[in-house]
Design an enzyme around this catalytic site. Structure first.
Site, mmCIF file in Angstrom:
data_model
loop_
_atom_site.group_PDB
_atom_site.id
_atom_site.type_symbol
_atom_site.label_atom_id
_atom_site.label_comp_id
_atom_site.label_asym_id
_atom_site.label_seq_id
_atom_site.Cartn_x
_atom_site.Cartn_y
_atom_site.Cartn_z
ATOM 1 N N HIS A 357 -8.309 119.169 -82.980
ATOM 2 C CA HIS A 357 -8.335 118.020 -83.314
ATOM 3 C C HIS A 357 -8.128 117.473 -82.451
ATOM 4 O O HIS A 357 -7.721 116.129 -83.398
ATOM 5 C CB HIS A 357 -7.447 118.011 -84.353
ATOM 6 C CG HIS A 357 -7.807 118.888 -86.179
ATOM 7 N ND1 HIS A 357 -8.290 118.110 -86.874
ATOM 8 C CD2 HIS A 357 -7.360 119.857 -86.419
ATOM 9 C CE1 HIS A 357 -8.766 118.051 -87.795
ATOM 10 N NE2 HIS A 357 -7.799 119.887 -88.079
ATOM 11 N N LYS A 548 -4.384 103.037 -89.084
ATOM 12 C CA LYS A 548 -4.599 104.471 -88.451
ATOM 13 C C LYS A 548 -3.152 104.487 -87.608
ATOM 14 O O LYS A 548 -1.588 103.674 -87.360
ATOM 15 C CB LYS A 548 -5.416 104.186 -87.498
ATOM 16 C CG LYS A 548 -5.789 103.504 -86.752
ATOM 17 C CD LYS A 548 -6.952 103.492 -85.981
ATOM 18 C CE LYS A 548 -8.405 103.338 -86.257
ATOM 19 N NZ LYS A 548 -9.327 104.581 -86.933
ATOM 20 N N ARG A 549 -3.053 105.563 -87.224
ATOM 21 C CA ARG A 549 -1.181 105.640 -86.594
ATOM 22 C C ARG A 549 -1.468 104.855 -85.141
ATOM 23 O O ARG A 549 -2.643 104.278 -84.427
ATOM 24 C CB ARG A 549 -1.592 107.168 -85.610
ATOM 25 C CG ARG A 549 -1.067 108.208 -87.158
ATOM 26 C CD ARG A 549 -0.774 109.472 -86.227
ATOM 27 N NE ARG A 549 -2.391 110.203 -86.413
ATOM 28 C CZ ARG A 549 -2.392 110.435 -85.202
ATOM 29 N NH1 ARG A 549 -2.018 109.725 -83.893
ATOM 30 N NH2 ARG A 549 -3.928 111.371 -84.386
ATOM 31 N N LYS A 554 -5.897 104.380 -79.513
ATOM 32 C CA LYS A 554 -6.485 104.026 -80.693
ATOM 33 C C LYS A 554 -6.475 102.227 -80.783
ATOM 34 O O LYS A 554 -7.676 101.600 -80.912
ATOM 35 C CB LYS A 554 -6.175 103.964 -81.858
ATOM 36 C CG LYS A 554 -5.971 105.708 -82.502
ATOM 37 C CD LYS A 554 -5.397 105.518 -83.474
ATOM 38 C CE LYS A 554 -5.135 107.174 -83.819
ATOM 39 N NZ LYS A 554 -6.655 107.743 -84.877
ATOM 40 N N THR A 656 -11.601 109.999 -90.221
ATOM 41 C CA THR A 656 -12.021 109.968 -91.470
ATOM 42 C C THR A 656 -11.761 108.077 -92.062
ATOM 43 O O THR A 656 -12.631 107.830 -92.818
ATOM 44 C CB THR A 656 -10.689 110.615 -92.047
ATOM 45 O OG1 THR A 656 -9.671 110.441 -92.467
ATOM 46 C CG2 THR A 656 -11.416 112.201 -91.873
ATOM 47 N N LYS A 660 -14.073 106.243 -94.859
ATOM 48 C CA LYS A 660 -13.898 105.548 -95.665
ATOM 49 C C LYS A 660 -14.500 104.366 -95.800
ATOM 50 O O LYS A 660 -14.637 103.726 -97.110
ATOM 51 C CB LYS A 660 -12.540 105.537 -96.392
ATOM 52 C CG LYS A 660 -12.110 107.553 -96.078
ATOM 53 C CD LYS A 660 -10.097 106.862 -95.740
ATOM 54 C CE LYS A 660 -9.701 108.870 -95.776
ATOM 55 N NZ LYS A 660 -8.115 109.115 -95.088
#
Length: 834
Positions: A357, A548-549, A554, A656, A660
């Site tokens: 992952h 998100k985290r 990110k 993901t 969505k």
């Protein structure tokens, strides 16, 4: 819970949310009143929302239990291959409405609840979310109020004790409680190795039913809770040592007291290793017990026959967290079942498969050898034996290639000796996959290049997916029903049918209806934000969402720099046309991740300034969502116009959230990273806002050397934004507060925020330009929804089943409890996924 349908709405009613039959509504009403009576044993007029929730949950559960029992009976009789998915971290979300939808009870429940007069939507709102994975313990929640005084804008962790009021969905199974061993020593004798003098912790299973969509199949999620063998030591208590009497109990139960929280950043802590082994040891004992009870585990004159084990059992390792399952299964086979090493190893490899992952080095688990030796001494010996045989094979294939042996060893030498758990997973599995096409390619060509060259057939790709039941039917019923009216209801089971919407791109009525649904969702979420954050939100503004985290890769920081740039542009020319934006950022930082916490602090500090500047007014608002979680995602995703997926190319495994948002009618601004690449392939790159460096550009920049100062000097708006952060413009009471952030951006930024800043800002200008043309924007939205079919978890699981687990998915519909058991619509051959 939504209100009952009007007559006009009923003419549009479709079965994806279930039929409304008088008999089913009456049955639900009777069940609800019965459970409410047993829950309260008091005057209903003083019922709390939680009382209503438990009564409703138990009513819905009544419809689940018979199907759950019948499913297990069917599996017992047919004895199909069983798939065990081992994960230590997952987010279940709320169960009540999801169960209603999957059982076809949503509309009937809506009507029944209205008729029994539950006030508002209080009952479903009382449900906590399952936040942990594999064990029954709380995870942390974060609170970061966006409008508190500046000193309060830090992330604060609190244990989220989601079990404090009970859980109507789980069932304790004390009859299957199992011992798990730690510490001790190993004795070697002629009969083999024996692990002795261990400390024992008991694993108590709790089962949660997981219903399929309208097929009467209910599978099981099993979580484990740690229990001490004795409540306390009576001998110690009798001699007055009260503290010691309960110490052993507390130490044992600490294993499942709180989930060790750092994800995507590895820390070699003993508690975390205990948690990981506790889960796999209990689960593997459970698997062996079930196999022995099956007809394929029947005994011969010597004992249990394990030759058929891989034909009846498949175990998927979700990342390296459950990697200790490999040496544990070897220990069971060799030490307990007395199988020869080679046979045990062959069975083990054919049983396990490994999903990677992350490619971030800091996230890959590398356990110190001395810690494993202390906690799991026999497992360390087994790992050494696995490694020796593995290296002997490499040395045979590549004589005198010492560098290759070092690169491929399970044990990393130099400094502290560590076990590379990803290498263990690869060597001990028959299949290895990434979770998006670009990620799987990086896994093969960069991260595990030597292993892929040795066994190329072992490496696969399985692009992630999302369930349309939760992420469309449940969270966005307006859009789900609109789509069903246009293309029929079958898309819920076969999301690829969304391609039919390509024929609706020029349908003016459909365009208006899609835009209307989005606007209704935005108004609803704007009211939520105003209530929770006391910020007046313009529902006509663009909802620009980045949830998100919180992690450097990110690049929430790049978003923050863009917010500051927009803020500066408005202040310099307030009269200029500016597309209003509500920028919503949400997520959690791992408790020990200093820089991620500083990023949260900075976003909140910027929000304080922007939201209270009268010159800016309603043109720009910034909200940081505290305690971001599944139930909050279900609110924000349907209301989003623009989805931020801006990680540095080559760092996001898949994502993901991007899927969505796409399914719910948001357009994506993003890099060619993770599943964004395949989203662009499906929808056409022209229907996403793609910007910035590609993987090869990042590689080339690494080769040349990334110089942040160069971009700072060349880009005036970037320089202005950074200087404001550096000078304390957003933290006047503590001017040096964000010096660590600035220092990182200039000297330690592995994710190259400045390098993509200019391309990002220019791409955002294209976003604003298109948003001014509502029809063109909505047409692009429809193209994205029509292209989202690939990203269903149904497709993902089918690929896992066929390519990795070697089973054929089934469309079996088990008969409901009120029908004879022999009326199944399709028989299931042995070898079908259970």
């Amino acid at each position: 819970m939504s209100r009952p349908l009007s007559d006009q709405e009923r003419r549009k009613q479709i079965s994806i949310r279930g039929i409304v039959g008088a008999e089913s509504v009456a049955e639900l009403k009777r069940g609800f009143n019965r459970h409410l009576h047993f829950t309260l044993v008091k005057d209903r007029n003083v019922a709390t929302p939680r009382d209503y929730y438990f009564a409703l949950a138990h009513t819905v559960r009544d419809h689940l239990v018979g199907r759950w029992i019948r499913t297990q009976q069917y599996y017992y009789e047919k004895d199909p291959k069983r798939i065990y998915y081992l994960s230590l971290e997952f987010y279940m979300g709320r169960t009540l409405q999801n169960t209603m939808i999957n059982l076809g009870l949503q509309n009937a429940c809506d009507k029944a609840i209205y008729q029994v007069s539950i006030p508002g939507s209080e009952a479903p709102g009382q449900e906590g979310s399952v936040l942990s994975g594999s064990w029954r313990c709380p995870r942390f929640t974060t609170l970061s109020p966006g409008l508190s005084p500046l000193p309060s804008l830090w992330q604060v962790e609190e244990a989220d004790d989601w079990l404090r009021h009970g859980n109507p969905w789980e069932k304790a199974r004390p009859e299957y409680m199992l011992p798990v061993h730690f510490y001790g020593r190993v004795e070697h004798a002629a009969t083999g190795a024996k692990w002795v003098d261990t400390q024992v912790v008991l694993a108590l299973p709790y089962d949660t039913p997981v219903p399929g969509y309208l097929n009467n199949t209910v599978n099981t999620m099993r979580l484990w809770s740690a229990r001490a063998p004795n409540d306390f030591n009576l001998r110690d208590f009798n001699v007055g040592d009260y503290i010691q009497a309960v110490l052993d109990r507390n130490l044992a139960e600490n294993i499942s007291r709180v989930l060790y929280p750092n994800d995507n950043f590895f820390e070699g802590k003993e508690l975390r290793l205990k948690q990981e082994y506790f889960v796999v040891a209990a689960t593997l004992q459970d698997i062996i017990r079930r196999f022995k009870a099956s007809k394929f585990g029947s005994t011969d004159s010597v004992g249990i026959v394990f030759d058929s084990f891989p034909d009846q059992v498949a175990i998927q390792l979700n990342d390296t967290h459950p990697a200790m399952a490999i040496p544990e299964l070897m220990r069971i086979f060799v030490d307990i079942e007395k199988l020869p090493w080679n046979k045990a190893w062959d069975i083990t490899k054919r049983t396990f498969a490994y999903t990677n992952h992350t490619v971030l080095p800091e996230a890959l688990e590398r356990w110190p050898v001395d810690l494993v030796e202390k906690l799991l001494p026999r497992h360390l010996q087994i790992i050494y034996e696995i490694n020796q045989r593995h290296l002997d094979h490499i040395a045979f294939l590549f004589p005198n290639d010492v560098d290759r042996l070092q690169r491929m060893s399970l044990i990393e030498e130099g400094g502290t000796k560590r076990i590379n758990m990803a290498h263990l997973c690869i060597v001990g599995s028959h299949a290895v996959n990434g979770v998006a096409k670009i990620h799987s390619e990086i896994v093969k060509t960069q991260v595990f290049e030597d292993f892929a060259a040795l066994e190329p057939e072992k490496f696969q790709n399985k692009t992630n997916g999302i369930t349309p039941r939760r992420w469309l039917l449940l969270c966005n019923p307006g859009l789900a029903e609109l789509i069903a009216e246009k293309i029929g209801e079958d898309y819920v089971r076969d999301l690829s049918q969304l391609t039919k919407l390509h024929g609706c791109v020029d349908d003016d009525l459909f365009i208006r209806e899609v835009a209307k649904v989005k606007q209704e969702n935005k108004v609803k979420f704007a009211l939520y934000l105003e209530k929770e954050y006391k910020v007046k939100i313009n529902p006509s503004s663009m909802f620009d969402v980045h949830v998100k985290r919180i992690h450097e890769y990110k690049r929430q920081l790049m978003n923050c720099l863009h917010i500051i740039t927009m803020y500066n542009r408005i202040r310099k020319d307030p009269a200029k046309l500016f597309v209003p934006r509500t920028v919503i950022i949400g997520g959690k930082a791992a408790p020990g991740y200093h820089m991620a916490k500083m990023i949260i602090k900075l976003i909140n500090a910027v929000a304080q300034v922007v939201n209270n500047d009268p010159i800016v007014g309603s043109k720009l608002k910034v909200i940081f969502l505290e305690n971001y979680r599944v139930s909050l995602a279900e609110k924000v995703i349907p209301a989003t116009d623009l989805s931020e997926q801006i990680s540095t190319a080559g760092t996001e495994a898949s994502g993901t959230g991007n899927m969505k948002f796409m399914l719910n009618g948001a357009l994506t601004i993003g890099t060619m990273d993770g599943a964004n690449v395949e989203m662009a392939e499906e929808a056409g790159e022209e229907n996403l806002f793609i910007f910035g460096m590609r993987v090869e550009d990042v590689t080339e920049l690494d080769r040349e050397g990334y110089n942040a100062q160069k971009y700072y000097n060349q880009l005036p708006e970037l320089k202005e934004a950074v200087d404001q952060i550096k000078s304390g413009f957003f933290s006047p009471e503590e001017p040096e507060l964000f010096s660590d952030v600035v220092n990182m951006l200039f000297h330690h930024d592995r994710f190259k925020v400045f390098a993509d800043y200019e391309a990002y800002v220019r791409c955002q200008e294209k976003v604003s330009e298109l948003y001014l043309n509502s029809k063109a924007w909505t047409k692009m939205v429809i193209r994205n929804i029509a292209a989202a079919g690939k990203f269903s978890s149904d497709r993902t699981i089918k690929e896992y089943a066929r390519d990795i687990w070697h089973v054929e998915p089934s469309n079996l519909k088990i008969p409901p409890p009120n029908e004879p058991r022999d009326t199944a619509e399709q028989s299931t051959p042995n070898g079908t996924a259970a």
